[in-house]
Design an enzyme around this catalytic site. Structure first.
Site, short mmCIF file in Angstrom:
data_model
loop_
_atom_site.label_atom_id
_atom_site.label_comp_id
_atom_site.label_asym_id
_atom_site.label_seq_id
_atom_site.Cartn_x
_atom_site.Cartn_y
_atom_site.Cartn_z
N ASP A 129 0.95 -1.34 0.02
CA ASP A 129 0.00 0.00 -0.07
C ASP A 129 0.92 1.17 -0.01
OD1 ASP A 129 -2.06 1.79 0.17
OD2 ASP A 129 -2.76 1.13 2.32
N GLU A 155 4.80 4.75 4.01
CA GLU A 155 4.12 6.24 4.33
C GLU A 155 5.15 7.14 4.62
OE1 GLU A 155 1.86 9.14 4.87
OE2 GLU A 155 0.93 7.60 4.47
N ASN A 182 9.54 7.61 1.37
CA ASN A 182 9.26 8.10 0.06
C ASN A 182 8.98 6.99 -0.93
OD1 ASN A 182 8.51 9.72 -2.29
ND2 ASN A 182 10.19 11.26 -1.74
N ASP A 207 -2.27 12.08 -2.14
CA ASP A 207 -2.34 13.45 -2.22
C ASP A 207 -2.59 14.29 -3.64
OD1 ASP A 207 -1.85 16.50 -1.70
OD2 ASP A 207 -0.50 16.03 0.01
N LYS A 211 -2.56 22.45 -6.97
CA LYS A 211 -1.69 23.36 -7.91
C LYS A 211 -0.82 22.99 -8.72
CE LYS A 211 -1.75 26.84 -3.84
NZ LYS A 211 -0.65 27.44 -3.38
N ASP A 243 -10.98 10.53 -4.85
CA ASP A 243 -12.19 11.02 -4.81
C ASP A 243 -12.06 12.61 -5.72
OD1 ASP A 243 -12.08 13.19 -2.25
OD2 ASP A 243 -10.33 11.50 -2.65
#
Length: 311
Positions: A129, A155, A182, A207, A211, A243
């Site tokens: 994941d 993570e 990372n 994330d 921008k 989403d």
């Protein structure tokens, strides 16, 4: 071969059987949505435009929404029976929502763990994941597949990793591990060293970095996709979802361009329902991520794609 692997891992019948709490929550969903809608309005009922919705703003709707989200998450993950008691060295977990993965402090690849230490059986097929967040989604899966799969959560926020590794010890699970990493710079080094086969990769609601100048920070980039595909075993799968439609399209374009992957509506056209644009209509895992719960509470749609590696 790929079709058989797809059926074995994500049988729709098995999904429904294992997702009773999930279905029960959906029956209750209007109550939670109504609570969230109240939180997105002023206390006097007028629509909020730049209003203060901090927990200290005095608007009870905000607190109601937070409680509703927390209640949904806790109910969805009730099977884990976590005590949420953390050792002093972990303390209270407060993290930044957005992290810049291009920062120099994230440029060094994570150390490869001793697979014989972190997993009871490092020969089991591996599920990864990327951007696992709190880790509860992966813990839920690991608890249900303790003898058949190993799970690795990557993570970039260190406090979340420390807490997740405390939780796995509390659950006495020996088929899951979390790494502070990372993924952009660490995935290849970590996964190429794993002694078993890589059979599944999740990238779930990453994330969005809205921008334009920040979109280079998005986790799904050409190099990572190539690394995932090259390490993925034949018949292995990739599930991506967001989403945010723009982000979902961006991920889709990257993975659609890989000649080694097929979308599951080609491999298993009758097992997974899709809309006319090729988005998977149901969560195939039987459990939602925390971001997924929050997004659906807001009334947002989740855009999903699942791929299978060609033989």
């Amino acid at each position: 071969m790929a079709a058989a692997a797809s059926r074995a891992m994500f049988s729709p019948n098995a999904m429904v059987a294992s997702s009773t709490p999930y279905l029960q929550l959906h029956r209750q969903r209007p109550r939670f949505v109504a609570s969230f809608n109240r939180a997105t309005n002023h206390c006097d009922g007028s629509k909020s435009h730049g209003a203060d919705f901090s927990p200290h703003s005095g608007c009870s709707g905000f607190a109601d929404a937070i409680r509703s989200t927390t209640e949904l998450v806790n109910t969805e993950y009730a099977d884990l029976e976590l005590t949420y008691k953390l050792p002093p060295q972990v303390g209270r977990v407060r993290t930044r929502q957005h992290v810049n993965p291009l920062s120099s402090k994230f440029s060094v690849p994570a150390a490869v763990p001793d697979w014989d230490v972190v997993f009871k059986n490092p020969a089991l097929p591996l599920v990864v994941d990327i951007g696992c967040g709190s880790g509860r989604f992966l813990l839920w899966l690991a608890k249900r597949n303790s003898d058949t799969r190993n799970y690795l959560g990557l993570e970039i926020r260190k406090k979340l990793v420390e807490r997740a590794n405390c939780w796995l010890k509390e659950l006495t699970l020996h088929n899951i591990h979390f790494v502070y990493a990372n993924a952009t710079v660490s995935f290849q080094q970590l996964i190429s060293s794993y002694p078993g086969r890589l059979m599944m990769v999740f990238i779930l609601c990453p994330d969005p970095h809205f921008k334009t100048r920040h979109q280079k920070r998005r986790v799904v980039q050409k190099a990572l996709v190539e690394s995932i595909v090259s390490n993925l075993a034949s018949g292995g799968q990739v599930l991506v979802q967001s989403d945010v439609h723009e982000v979902a399209l961006d991920m889709r374009n990257h993975f659609d361009n890989s000649p080694d992957l097929q979308h599951v509506n080609i491999v298993e056209p009758t097992s997974f329902p899709f809309d006319k644009d090729g988005w998977l209509l149901r969560n195939p895992m039987g459990i939602r991520t925390e971001r997924e719960i929050h997004a659906e509470l807001e009334g947002s749609r989740i855009y999903r794609r699942m791929y299978v590696k060609r033989p």
